[in-house]
Design an enzyme around this catalytic site. Sequence first.
Site, PDB file in Angstrom:
ATOM      1  N   SER A  54       1.108  -1.255   0.093  1.00 15.35           N
ATOM      2  CA  SER A  54      -0.047  -0.070   0.073  1.00 15.35           C
ATOM      3  C   SER A  54       1.022   1.167   0.018  1.00 15.35           C
ATOM      4  O   SER A  54       1.917   1.243   0.400  1.00 15.35           O
ATOM      5  CB  SER A  54      -0.880   0.198   1.326  1.00 15.35           C
ATOM      6  OG  SER A  54      -1.434   1.274   1.438  1.00 15.35           O
TER       7      SER A  54
ATOM      8  N   TYR B 164      -1.997  -1.387  11.080  1.00 17.99           N
ATOM      9  CA  TYR B 164      -2.284  -1.809   9.515  1.00 17.99           C
ATOM     10  C   TYR B 164      -1.028  -1.547   8.716  1.00 17.99           C
ATOM     11  O   TYR B 164      -0.561  -2.388   7.909  1.00 17.99           O
ATOM     12  CB  TYR B 164      -3.590  -1.158   8.779  1.00 17.99           C
ATOM     13  CG  TYR B 164      -3.699  -1.373   7.580  1.00 17.99           C
ATOM     14  CD1 TYR B 164      -3.965  -2.675   7.092  1.00 17.99           C
ATOM     15  CD2 TYR B 164      -3.658  -0.308   6.498  1.00 17.99           C
ATOM     16  CE1 TYR B 164      -4.043  -2.612   5.559  1.00 17.99           C
ATOM     17  CE2 TYR B 164      -3.723  -0.322   5.200  1.00 17.99           C
ATOM     18  CZ  TYR B 164      -3.809  -1.701   4.658  1.00 17.99           C
ATOM     19  OH  TYR B 164      -3.924  -1.677   3.469  1.00 17.99           O
TER      20      TYR B 164
ATOM     21  N   LYS C  34       2.267  -3.805   6.597  1.00 20.72           N
ATOM     22  CA  LYS C  34       2.402  -3.784   5.355  1.00 20.72           C
ATOM     23  C   LYS C  34       3.969  -3.383   5.069  1.00 20.72           C
ATOM     24  O   LYS C  34       4.782  -4.234   4.294  1.00 20.72           O
ATOM     25  CB  LYS C  34       1.886  -2.374   4.387  1.00 20.72           C
ATOM     26  CG  LYS C  34       0.254  -2.716   4.240  1.00 20.72           C
ATOM     27  CD  LYS C  34      -0.166  -4.013   3.309  1.00 20.72           C
ATOM     28  CE  LYS C  34      -1.377  -4.180   3.243  1.00 20.72           C
ATOM     29  NZ  LYS C  34      -2.030  -5.439   2.363  1.00 20.72           N
TER      30      LYS C  34
HETATM   31  N1  UFG Z   1     -12.971  10.856   3.374  1.00 22.44           N
HETATM   32  C1  UFG Z   1     -13.902  11.819   3.584  1.00 22.44           C
HETATM   33  N2  UFG Z   1     -15.111  11.225   4.259  1.00 22.44           N
HETATM   34  C2  UFG Z   1     -15.114  10.058   4.708  1.00 22.44           C
HETATM   35  C3  UFG Z   1     -14.269   9.017   4.256  1.00 22.44           C
HETATM   36  C4  UFG Z   1     -12.886   9.596   3.748  1.00 22.44           C
HETATM   37  O1  UFG Z   1     -13.940  12.995   3.356  1.00 22.44           O
HETATM   38  O2  UFG Z   1     -16.211   9.606   5.315  1.00 22.44           O
HETATM   39  C5  UFG Z   1     -11.699  11.399   2.848  1.00 22.44           C
HETATM   40  C6  UFG Z   1     -10.422  11.237   3.417  1.00 22.44           C
HETATM   41  O3  UFG Z   1     -10.358  12.360   4.613  1.00 22.44           O
HETATM   42  C7  UFG Z   1      -9.434  11.231   2.474  1.00 22.44           C
HETATM   43  C8  UFG Z   1     -10.103  10.632   1.266  1.00 22.44           C
HETATM   44  O4  UFG Z   1     -11.562  10.913   1.767  1.00 22.44           O
HETATM   45  O5  UFG Z   1      -9.070  12.579   2.258  1.00 22.44           O
HETATM   46  C9  UFG Z   1      -9.789   9.310   0.910  1.00 22.44           C
HETATM   47  O6  UFG Z   1      -9.875   8.437   2.293  1.00 22.44           O
HETATM   48  P1  UFG Z   1     -10.083   7.114   2.458  1.00 22.44           P
HETATM   49  O7  UFG Z   1      -9.948   6.469   3.782  1.00 22.44           O
HETATM   50  O8  UFG Z   1     -10.911   6.258   1.121  1.00 22.44           O
HETATM   51  O9  UFG Z   1      -8.585   6.604   1.630  1.00 22.44           O
HETATM   52  P2  UFG Z   1      -7.066   6.973   2.533  1.00 22.44           P
HETATM   53  O10 UFG Z   1      -6.202   7.691   1.468  1.00 22.44           O
HETATM   54  O11 UFG Z   1      -7.027   8.020   3.814  1.00 22.44           O
HETATM   55  O12 UFG Z   1      -6.499   5.641   2.799  1.00 22.44           O
HETATM   56  C10 UFG Z   1      -5.654   5.058   2.058  1.00 22.44           C
HETATM   57  C11 UFG Z   1      -5.871   3.421   1.930  1.00 22.44           C
HETATM   58  C12 UFG Z   1      -5.610   2.859   3.187  1.00 22.44           C
HETATM   59  C13 UFG Z   1      -4.144   3.113   3.785  1.00 22.44           C
HETATM   60  C14 UFG Z   1      -4.312   5.036   3.959  1.00 22.44           C
HETATM   61  C15 UFG Z   1      -3.056   5.323   4.539  1.00 22.44           C
HETATM   62  O13 UFG Z   1      -7.142   3.407   1.387  1.00 22.44           O
HETATM   63  O14 UFG Z   1      -5.488   1.340   3.128  1.00 22.44           O
HETATM   64  O15 UFG Z   1      -4.464   5.451   2.953  1.00 22.44           O
HETATM   65  O16 UFG Z   1      -3.275   6.489   5.519  1.00 22.44           O
HETATM   66  F1  UFG Z   1      -4.243   2.683   5.072  1.00 22.44           F
END
Ligand code: UFG
Length: 336
Positions: A124, A150, A154
């Site tokens: 990841s 998590y 990785k």
């Molecule tokens: N977001 C929202 N509202 C929500 C959920 C997410 O605004 O209800 C935003 C988050 O703040 C972020 C974006 O949508 O800006 C993407 O969020 P995700 O949780 O979908 O994805 P991330 O980029 O945070 O997560 C990814 C991977 C994880 C990993 C993580 C590391 O999906 O597996 O990066 O920080 F661990």
Amino acid sequence: MAVLVSGASGFIGSHTCVELLNVGEDVIGFDNFYNSKDDIPKKIEKLTGKSLKFYKADMCVKADIHKIFTENEIDSVIHFAGYKAVGESVAKPLMYYGNNIDGTVVLLEAMKEFGCDRFVFSSSATVYKFPAVSPAIKEDFELTATNHPYGTTKMIIENICRDVSISDDKFACALLRYFNPVGAHDSGVIGENPNGIPNNLMPIVLKAVTGQLPSMTVFGNDYPTPDGTCIRDYLHVVDLAKAHVAALNKVREEGFSGCAEYNLGTGKGTSVLELLTAFEKVNGLKIPYIIGKRRPGDAAEYYAVPEKAEQELGWRAELNIEDMCKSAYDFAVKNA
Ligand code: UFG
């Protein structure tokens, strides 16, 4: 010779089985169905018209894994199995280290015992240290191990693979660093169906538009980005599945050994609001959302530099954000 897929009924595992079967691979899958449904193997067979040999098995149980290696001629492994919820990993670190690390060691030990040395691992972008020197992330950027358990699992598994490759010069391994996989197979038959309350953006959007959540929250609109919301590199799961076929070909290449890291993304950043707008437009609906506070730990902006995967694997993402939003919604409607 067959390829063994761990976590084969999960979101990315199931799509990868479809693409492997589509190119004529002999595929053996296993899963313990901790976070997936046991009807997925049949769905994969129906979608491809090919047979998939499947085991209900737990990677932490040596006897389960030995049985699979004893009963089949396996030359390579694509390893997806693992717990993957960031928040849960913070609450239950030992469960994450126990399952993800121990299970991988069992798998790698079995591979060694049975003379199987080609390995593709589902890593990841979370392994990178944020904030990075640039939002455009390259494979040689600094890594971290301290984001959350998590992410640390990785990182540890990547290190284990690098160590195995030092000890065994036949070991050939691709470490695939995914950015943000979303979307679903265009049949609407398989897609992302997490058990429990999701924490990633797309599954939450789907819950909000299908009425399973009253609304959703955009986590912060005061980031230093053009519209103030965070920017990520969303990647269609079918493109991602195809990258695994390319990585499998790479690790099977004559003369290839050691560990190679690859970023898998489109190379294009999309903000949360851009994604919501694209989703509304392509599906002709309104997403009920409010703007809330920042989520702790979120980086403002990052996206993949995917050139290494293009040059060395011959893979490039082809589907766009509209394809991702449309297929994700089709799947949610068909499986509500
Ligand atoms: N977001 C929202 N509202 C929500 C959920 C997410 O605004 O209800 C935003 C988050 O703040 C972020 C974006 O949508 O800006 C993407 O969020 P995700 O949780 O979908 O994805 P991330 O980029 O945070 O997560 C990814 C991977 C994880 C990993 C993580 C590391 O999906 O597996 O990066 O920080 F661990």
